[in-house]
Motif scaffolding. Structure first.
Motif, PDB file in Angstrom:
ATOM      1  N   PRO A 213      -6.016   6.374 -56.951  1.00 22.91           N
ATOM      2  CA  PRO A 213      -5.142   7.450 -57.344  1.00 22.91           C
ATOM      3  C   PRO A 213      -4.782   6.439 -58.850  1.00 22.91           C
ATOM      4  O   PRO A 213      -4.632   5.225 -58.592  1.00 22.91           O
ATOM      5  CB  PRO A 213      -3.977   7.616 -56.642  1.00 22.91           C
ATOM      6  N   CYS A 214      -4.301   7.358 -59.907  1.00 18.87           N
ATOM      7  CA  CYS A 214      -4.083   6.625 -61.321  1.00 18.87           C
ATOM      8  C   CYS A 214      -2.542   5.907 -61.046  1.00 18.87           C
ATOM      9  O   CYS A 214      -2.398   4.878 -61.899  1.00 18.87           O
ATOM     10  CB  CYS A 214      -3.993   7.618 -62.295  1.00 18.87           C
ATOM     11  N   GLY A 215      -1.717   6.479 -60.212  1.00 12.16           N
ATOM     12  CA  GLY A 215      -0.463   5.667 -60.187  1.00 12.16           C
ATOM     13  C   GLY A 215       0.531   6.016 -61.188  1.00 12.16           C
ATOM     14  O   GLY A 215       1.718   5.672 -61.554  1.00 12.16           O
ATOM     15  N   LYS A 216       0.200   6.760 -62.240  1.00  6.42           N
ATOM     16  CA  LYS A 216       0.968   7.040 -63.447  1.00  6.42           C
ATOM     17  C   LYS A 216       1.094   8.631 -63.646  1.00  6.42           C
ATOM     18  O   LYS A 216       2.156   8.975 -64.301  1.00  6.42           O
ATOM     19  CB  LYS A 216       0.166   6.466 -64.828  1.00  6.42           C
ATOM     20  N   CYS A 217       0.424   9.488 -63.124  1.00  4.98           N
ATOM     21  CA  CYS A 217       0.469  10.944 -63.448  1.00  4.98           C
ATOM     22  C   CYS A 217       1.916  11.291 -62.704  1.00  4.98           C
ATOM     23  O   CYS A 217       2.346  10.504 -61.729  1.00  4.98           O
ATOM     24  CB  CYS A 217      -0.627  11.555 -63.043  1.00  4.98           C
ATOM     25  N   GLU A 218       2.222  12.502 -62.862  1.00  2.00           N
ATOM     26  CA  GLU A 218       3.616  12.860 -62.122  1.00  2.00           C
ATOM     27  C   GLU A 218       3.574  12.806 -60.697  1.00  2.00           C
ATOM     28  O   GLU A 218       4.541  12.667 -59.936  1.00  2.00           O
ATOM     29  CB  GLU A 218       4.371  14.064 -62.793  1.00  2.00           C
ATOM     30  N   VAL A 219       2.285  13.324 -60.311  1.00  2.70           N
ATOM     31  CA  VAL A 219       1.994  13.472 -58.782  1.00  2.70           C
ATOM     32  C   VAL A 219       2.126  12.182 -58.011  1.00  2.70           C
ATOM     33  O   VAL A 219       2.890  12.099 -57.241  1.00  2.70           O
ATOM     34  CB  VAL A 219       0.744  14.326 -58.412  1.00  2.70           C
ATOM     35  N   CYS A 220       1.388  11.076 -58.532  1.00  2.00           N
ATOM     36  CA  CYS A 220       1.589   9.779 -58.254  1.00  2.00           C
ATOM     37  C   CYS A 220       2.974   9.277 -58.039  1.00  2.00           C
ATOM     38  O   CYS A 220       3.240   8.803 -57.116  1.00  2.00           O
ATOM     39  CB  CYS A 220       0.423   8.818 -58.952  1.00  2.00           C
ATOM     40  N   LEU A 221       3.716   9.295 -59.273  1.00  2.00           N
ATOM     41  CA  LEU A 221       4.833   8.608 -59.524  1.00  2.00           C
ATOM     42  C   LEU A 221       6.002   9.268 -58.493  1.00  2.00           C
ATOM     43  O   LEU A 221       6.668   8.721 -57.633  1.00  2.00           O
ATOM     44  CB  LEU A 221       5.497   8.901 -60.924  1.00  2.00           C
TER      45      LEU A 221
ATOM     46  N   ASN B 152      -4.310  14.252 -54.539  1.00  2.00           N
ATOM     47  CA  ASN B 152      -3.529  14.969 -55.295  1.00  2.00           C
ATOM     48  C   ASN B 152      -3.301  14.565 -56.738  1.00  2.00           C
ATOM     49  O   ASN B 152      -2.817  15.300 -57.679  1.00  2.00           O
ATOM     50  CB  ASN B 152      -2.200  15.460 -54.698  1.00  2.00           C
ATOM     51  N   CYS B 153      -3.976  13.420 -57.090  1.00  2.00           N
ATOM     52  CA  CYS B 153      -3.697  12.960 -58.176  1.00  2.00           C
ATOM     53  C   CYS B 153      -4.392  13.914 -59.270  1.00  2.00           C
ATOM     54  O   CYS B 153      -5.253  14.459 -59.311  1.00  2.00           O
ATOM     55  CB  CYS B 153      -4.371  11.620 -58.477  1.00  2.00           C
ATOM     56  N   ARG B 154      -3.576  13.834 -60.526  1.00  2.00           N
ATOM     57  CA  ARG B 154      -3.992  14.719 -61.773  1.00  2.00           C
ATOM     58  C   ARG B 154      -5.192  14.322 -62.279  1.00  2.00           C
ATOM     59  O   ARG B 154      -6.102  15.157 -63.135  1.00  2.00           O
ATOM     60  CB  ARG B 154      -2.783  14.653 -62.860  1.00  2.00           C
ATOM     61  N   GLN B 155      -5.691  13.127 -62.090  1.00  2.00           N
ATOM     62  CA  GLN B 155      -7.005  12.487 -62.631  1.00  2.00           C
ATOM     63  C   GLN B 155      -8.102  13.326 -61.925  1.00  2.00           C
ATOM     64  O   GLN B 155      -9.346  13.005 -62.027  1.00  2.00           O
ATOM     65  CB  GLN B 155      -7.209  10.931 -62.485  1.00  2.00           C
TER      66      GLN B 155
HETATM   67 ZN    ZN Z   1      -2.324  10.091 -60.504  1.00  2.00          ZN
END
Ligand code: ZN
Length: 527
Positions: free
Chosen positions: A72-80, A63-66
Motif C-alpha cells: 500500500p502507498c501509505g500516503k493516500c487518505e485511505v492508508c492514512l 483499499n489503497c487508492r493506488q
Molecule cells: Zn494508499
C-alpha cells in the motif's frame, strides 16, 4: 512532552517493515500481485507477533487508492486513515469484549450495504475464538454468501476453538514467534534511529524476556529507557527484570567443581537474601549447563562472545560430558520437584547436594585461578544489594494504605521477568491476606496477560501459604507503584552521588585549576 510509545511509533506500516514473518508476507504479496483475493483471512499466532498489524496492512493493500497492490502507498487518505485507526470501512471488533450475538448480528446486518469510501468493507475481528457459538453462526451466514464488497480478516491466539465450518472458509496464515536474534537487531535499528545507546547484552536480555513478541520487546525497551536514564546497559536491565547476575551461577558450578559444599551454601545464602527465585535459578542453571555441554561438544555453534568467554571455557574443562548430562538431569528434576519440597530453600539446596553427591571427583586443573577472586566479588555485591533486612522488619509495621502494604510485599516476593513487571506496575486498591485488588494503568495494559496474572497469583499464594483472591483491573492509578518508588530511589541516589562527587575537594580543584569537566553519566551510586 508528547511521548509516543515505541511499540506504537515503530509499528510496521507496510509488509516490508514486518519482522520475522516472511513466509506470510510472501504468500499475501503473491496473491495480491496475481489478483487472487480471498474473502476471509485468518491470522493465527501467539500474542504480540503481529497479527493485527498484518491485518491492518492487508486492509490498506485491499483499499489503497493506488489500486489493489502488494505494498500500500501509505500516503493516500485511505492508508492514512487506517494508520490513524479511523477509517469508516474498516470495522474492528475485539471478540474478547463483544461476545454477544446481538453485537455480531448488528455488525453483519450492515455488511449488505456498500462501503462508504473504499473498495471493500473490511471486518477485522481480533481474538475471534472468543465469539459465542451463536455469534459464530451469525457470522457463518455471511461467510457462506459474502457480498462482493465484504472481506473478513480474523485473528486469534487459539485457532482450536474456532468451529471447523468457519475455519474451512478462511485462508489461514500462521505467524511465528520472532527469534530473539531478529528482535535484537530490530531493537538496535530503532535505538539507532532514536539516538539512544544500548549494550548488545542488554538487548539480548530484553529480547529473551519478550519471548518472541516484538511488541513486548518494545514495551520493555520503553520501560528500560525510563528506568535507566537513557543508558540501557546490562546491569540496568537485570535490575529492572529481576534477572540474576550470571556470576552467581558460575560461582555455584565452580564451587561444585571444587567439591566445596560450604562455598555453595554461602552463595545460596546470598541468593536467599536477595529474594532471588530458586525456580528461576534452576532454570538459569540448566541454560548454563546446556552452554557448557555445547562448549565441550560443538563449540563452533556458540556465538562469538561465548567462544571467547574464558570463564565458560574453563568451567567446561572441570566436568566430563557425562557429568554435565547428569547435572542437567538433576537440575531439571530438582526444578520439577520444587513444588513438592517442604519449601523452596530446601528443594533448591537438596538439588545442589544431589549434584555434589553424584559427581565423582574430577580433575579440575585450571579453574582455581579466578574462583576465589570472583567469590569475594560476589560476596560484596550481594551484601550491597539487599532490600530484605528492611523488608523483613517492615512486616511488623502496620501499613496505612493497601498500596503501602503492597509495595512492602512486592519487595519480599521472589519475582522475575514479566511477572515482576506486572507486580511492579500494579497499584493495590484493596489489600488483605485473603484478597488483593490490583490496578494497572492503561499504558501498561500489555502486562495484564493472563499467564503473568496466574504466575503472580501463584507466587502470592505460596507467600501467604493459602488461597488468595487476586483481582486485576485496568484503570487510573495515583501513580505510586513499586516501580515508581524504585525509580525515585534510584534517581535520589544518583543525585546524591553526583552531588557528593561535585563537592569533593579534590574534584573541585581539578575543575577549577585545570578546567576539567565531570562526565556526569559515568557517575554511579554505590548501593
Ligand atoms: Zn494508499
Amino acid at each position: 512532552m508528547d511521548y509516543q510509545a515505541l511499540a506504537r511509533k515503530w509499528r510496521p506500516k507496510n509488509f516490508a517493515e514486518l519482522v520475522g514473518q516472511e513466509h506470510v508476507v510472501r504468500a499475501l504479496v503473491n496473491s495480491m500481485a496475481q489478483n487472487r483475493l480471498h474473502h476471509a483471512y485468518l491470522f493465527t499466532g501467539t500474542r504480540g507477533v503481529g497479527k493485527t498489524t498484518v491485518a491492518r496492512i492487508l486492509a490498506k493493500a485491499l483499499n489503497c487508492r493506488q489500486g489493489i497492490v502488494a505494498e500500500p502507498c501509505g500516503k493516500c487518505e485511505v492508508c492514512l486513515a487506517i494508520d490513524r485507526g479511523s477509517f469508516a470501512d474498516l470495522i474492528e471488533l475485539d471478540a474478547a469484549s463483544n461476545t454477544q450475538v446481538d453485537a455480531m448480528r448488528e455488525l453483519l446486518d450492515n455488511a449488505q450495504y456498500a462501503p462508504v469510501a473504499a473498495r471493500y468493507k473490511i471486518y477485522l475481528i481480533d481474538e475471534v475464538h472468543m465469539l459465542s457459538r451463536s455469534a459464530f453462526n451469525a457470522m457463518l451466514k455471511t461467510l457462506e454468501e459474502p457480498p462482493e464488497h465484504v472481506k473478513f480478516i480474523l485473528a486469534t491466539t487459539d485457532p482450536q476453538k474456532i468451529p471447523v465450518t468457519v475455519l474451512s472458509r478462511c485462508l489461514q496464515f500462521n505467524l511465528k514467534q520472532i527469534p530473539s536474534s531478529l528482535i535484537v537487531s530490530r531493537l538496535s535499528e530503532i535505538l539507532a534511529m532514536e539516538g539512544i545507546v544500548a549494550s548488545s547484552a542488554a538487548l539480548k536480555l530484553l529480547a529473551k524476556a519478550a519471548k518472541g513478541s516484538l511488541r513486548d520487546a518494545l514495551s520493555l525497551l520503553d520501560q528500560a529507557i525510563a528506568f535507566s536514564n537513557a543508558t540501557v546497559d546490562e546491569e540496568n536491565i537485570r535490575a529492572m527484570l529481576g534477572i540474576l547476575d550470571q556470576n552467581y551461577l558460575f560461582a555455584l558450578l565452580e564451587a561444585l567443581a571444587e567439591r566445596n559444599g560450604a562455598a555453595m551454601f554461602a552463595i545460596v545464602d546470598q541468593l536467599e537474601a536477595m529474594s532471588a527465585s530458586f525456580d528461576q535459578i534452576l532454570q538459569d542453571l540448566a541454560v548454563l549447563l546446556h552452554r557448557l555441554a555445547t562448549a565441550q561438544i560443538v563449540p563452533l555453534i556458540l556465538d562469538k562472545e561465548q567462544q571467547e568467554d574464558n570463564r565458560l571455557l574453563d568451567l567446561a574443562k572441570c566436568f566430563t560430558p557425562d557429568d554435565i548430562q547428569l547435572l542437567y538431569q538433576i537440575v531439571l528434576h530438582g526444578r520439577a520437584d520444587l513444588d513438592q519440597a517442604p519449601d523452596e530453600y530446601s528443594g533448591f539446596t537438596m538439588t545442589l547436594m544431589r549434584m555434589l553427591a553424584f559427581i565423582p571427583h574430577s580433575q579440575c586443573i585450571n579453574h582455581v585461578v579466578h574462583t576465589d577472586g570472583n567469590n569475594t566479588n560476589i560476596v560484596s555485591n550481594a551484601t550491597l544489594a539487599l532490600p530484605t533486612e528492611s523488608g523483613k522488619r517492615e512486616e511488623e509495621v502496620t501499613h496505612n494504605t493497601p498500596n503501602e502494604a503492597w509495595i512492602a510485599l512486592v519487595s519480599q516476593l521472589k519475582l522475575s521477568g514479566m511477572t515482576r513487571m506486572l507486580a511492579q506496575y500494579s497499584e493495590a486498591k484493596y489489600f488483605s491476606a485473603n484478597k488483593i485488588e490490583l490496578c494497572v494503568a492503561e499504558m501498561h495494559k500489555h502486562l495484564l496477560e493472563k499467564s503473568y496474572q496466574d504466575k503472580l497469583k501463584t507466587q502470592l499464594e505460596s507467600h501467604f501459604g493459602k488461597r488468595v483472591e487476586v483481582i486485576f483491573s485496568l484503570g487510573s492509578i495515583t501513580g505510586i507503584t513499586p516501580a515508581v518508588l524504585q525509580d525515585q530511589n534510584r534517581h535520589a541516589k544518583q543525585t546524591q552521588a553526583i552531588e557528593a562527587i561535585e563537592s569533593d575537594p579534590y574534584v573541585r580543584e581539578l575543575v577549577d585549576q585545570f578546567d576539567a569537566k565531570l562526565n556526569i553519566s559515568s557517575i554511579k551510586p554505590i548501593n
